[in-house]
Design a protein around this motif. Structure first.
Motif, mmCIF file in Angstrom:
data_model
loop_
_atom_site.group_PDB
_atom_site.id
_atom_site.type_symbol
_atom_site.label_atom_id
_atom_site.label_comp_id
_atom_site.label_asym_id
_atom_site.label_seq_id
_atom_site.Cartn_x
_atom_site.Cartn_y
_atom_site.Cartn_z
ATOM 1 N N UNK A 183 14.634 -14.414 -5.935
ATOM 2 C CA UNK A 183 15.643 -15.053 -5.083
ATOM 3 C C UNK A 183 15.259 -15.040 -3.603
ATOM 4 N N UNK A 184 14.017 -14.590 -3.293
ATOM 5 C CA UNK A 184 13.636 -14.439 -1.877
ATOM 6 C C UNK A 184 13.887 -15.713 -1.066
ATOM 7 N N UNK A 210 18.417 2.662 2.782
ATOM 8 C CA UNK A 210 16.956 2.606 2.682
ATOM 9 C C UNK A 210 16.603 2.066 1.300
ATOM 10 N N UNK A 211 16.643 0.743 1.152
ATOM 11 C CA UNK A 211 16.506 0.156 -0.187
ATOM 12 C C UNK A 211 15.147 0.471 -0.829
ATOM 13 N N UNK A 212 14.085 0.502 -0.020
ATOM 14 C CA UNK A 212 12.756 0.747 -0.605
ATOM 15 C C UNK A 212 12.684 2.151 -1.200
ATOM 16 N N UNK A 213 13.233 3.127 -0.472
ATOM 17 C CA UNK A 213 13.202 4.513 -0.960
ATOM 18 C C UNK A 213 14.036 4.638 -2.235
ATOM 19 N N UNK A 214 15.185 3.952 -2.250
ATOM 20 C CA UNK A 214 16.062 4.022 -3.417
ATOM 21 C C UNK A 214 15.373 3.373 -4.628
ATOM 22 N N UNK A 219 18.991 -7.188 -4.219
ATOM 23 C CA UNK A 219 18.287 -8.400 -4.664
ATOM 24 C C UNK A 219 19.250 -9.574 -4.763
ATOM 25 N N UNK A 220 20.545 -9.304 -4.583
ATOM 26 C CA UNK A 220 21.557 -10.362 -4.667
ATOM 27 C C UNK A 220 22.230 -10.400 -6.023
ATOM 28 N N UNK A 221 21.914 -9.432 -6.880
ATOM 29 C CA UNK A 221 22.409 -9.517 -8.260
ATOM 30 C C UNK A 221 23.924 -9.384 -8.381
ATOM 31 N N UNK A 225 14.966 -10.616 -8.649
ATOM 32 C CA UNK A 225 14.098 -9.909 -7.706
ATOM 33 C C UNK A 225 14.206 -10.556 -6.330
ATOM 34 N N UNK A 226 13.660 -9.885 -5.320
ATOM 35 C CA UNK A 226 13.492 -10.473 -3.981
ATOM 36 C C UNK A 226 12.512 -9.565 -3.260
ATOM 37 N N UNK A 227 11.809 -10.102 -2.278
ATOM 38 C CA UNK A 227 10.811 -9.288 -1.591
ATOM 39 C C UNK A 227 11.504 -8.134 -0.853
ATOM 40 N N UNK A 228 10.717 -7.104 -0.583
ATOM 41 C CA UNK A 228 11.281 -5.931 0.101
ATOM 42 C C UNK A 228 11.865 -6.301 1.468
#
Ligand code: DC
Length: 216
Positions: free
Chosen positions: A193-194, A166-170, A16-18, A148-151
């Protein structure tokens, strides 16, 4: 009475850029930056090194008991050493990306690492980033941010870094685990942050901290 040290808690999903925001923020406010994900990655790397099955919580706990894990600080950034080996590049290996959520779901692993994370605040003002910093590690801090940021944006950021992840799975595993899942902490400021540059995200974060009473 000594002045209590202050903690900025930055949580959010993978990529997400955090981390980048947390580092920039720490530099501009003169705080140390603690990367809590690196600690879960370090334990995962060591588990894999030892040939332990990361899907077997009992085996993970047994291996954890024998690890000497030391958290430090170098140039304003947290470091992690396991059994005398300072870990860095290893932590981004695809095998670590694939297995870290399983290891991070083990309650004993979390208990051990949360204690290390809290210990950083005994000596430093800090920015700490992770998944449960505002909800579990420092629930008392008023300085809670959720980035946050979009998938799609997050997957694109990771592949731009050249990293197989695989960021979505994680995220799914991190959000669904029983112990300390990824959540928006109560009262946190949410920053999407998208469509923001890093500079804009850092600026929005600073504004949120000032609105919450942060003083230099
Ligand atoms: O921030 P990161 O992507 O490097 O974190 C790696 C993994 O560690 C993440 O998928 C879940 C876990 N983690 C966690 O459970 N709690 C934290 N505070 C930080 C990371």
């Amino acid at each position: 009475m000594s002045t209590p040290f202050r903690a900025v808690a930055i949580d959010g999903p993978a990529a997400s850029g955090k981390s980048t925001v947390a580092k920039r923020l720490a530099d501009s406010l003169g705080l140390i930056m603690v990367n809590s994900g690196a600690m879960y990655r370090a334990v995962t790397w060591q588990i894999l090194q030892e040939g332990v099955d990361p899907s077997d919580p009992a085996a993970v706990v047994t291996a954890l008991t024998d690890m000497e894990i030391i958290g430090g600080v170098e140039d304003g950034l947290s470091t992690i050493t396991i059994n005398d080996r300072l870990l860095s590049e290893e932590l981004r290996l695809p095998a670590v990306n694939q297995n870290v959520s399983k290891v991070a779901a083990v309650p004993e692993v979390r208990e051990c690492l949360v204690a290390m994370q809290r210990a950083y605040l005994e000596d430093n003002d800090l920015v700490m980033e992770g998944r449960d910093i505002g909800s579990v590690v420092f629930p008392e801090t008023p300085f809670k941010i959720y980035i946050d940021a979009s998938e799609e944006v997050r997957a694109a950021r990771r592949s731009k870094d050249g990293e197989a992840d695989a960021v979505a799975a994680r995220d799914q595993q991190d959000s669904q685990r029983k112990t300390s899942p990824l959540v928006i902490p109560d009262g946190a400021t949410v920053i999407d942050s998208s469509d923001l540059t890093i500079e804009e995200t850092v600026k929005a974060t600073c504004q949120a901290l000032l609105a919450r009473g942060w003083e230099d």
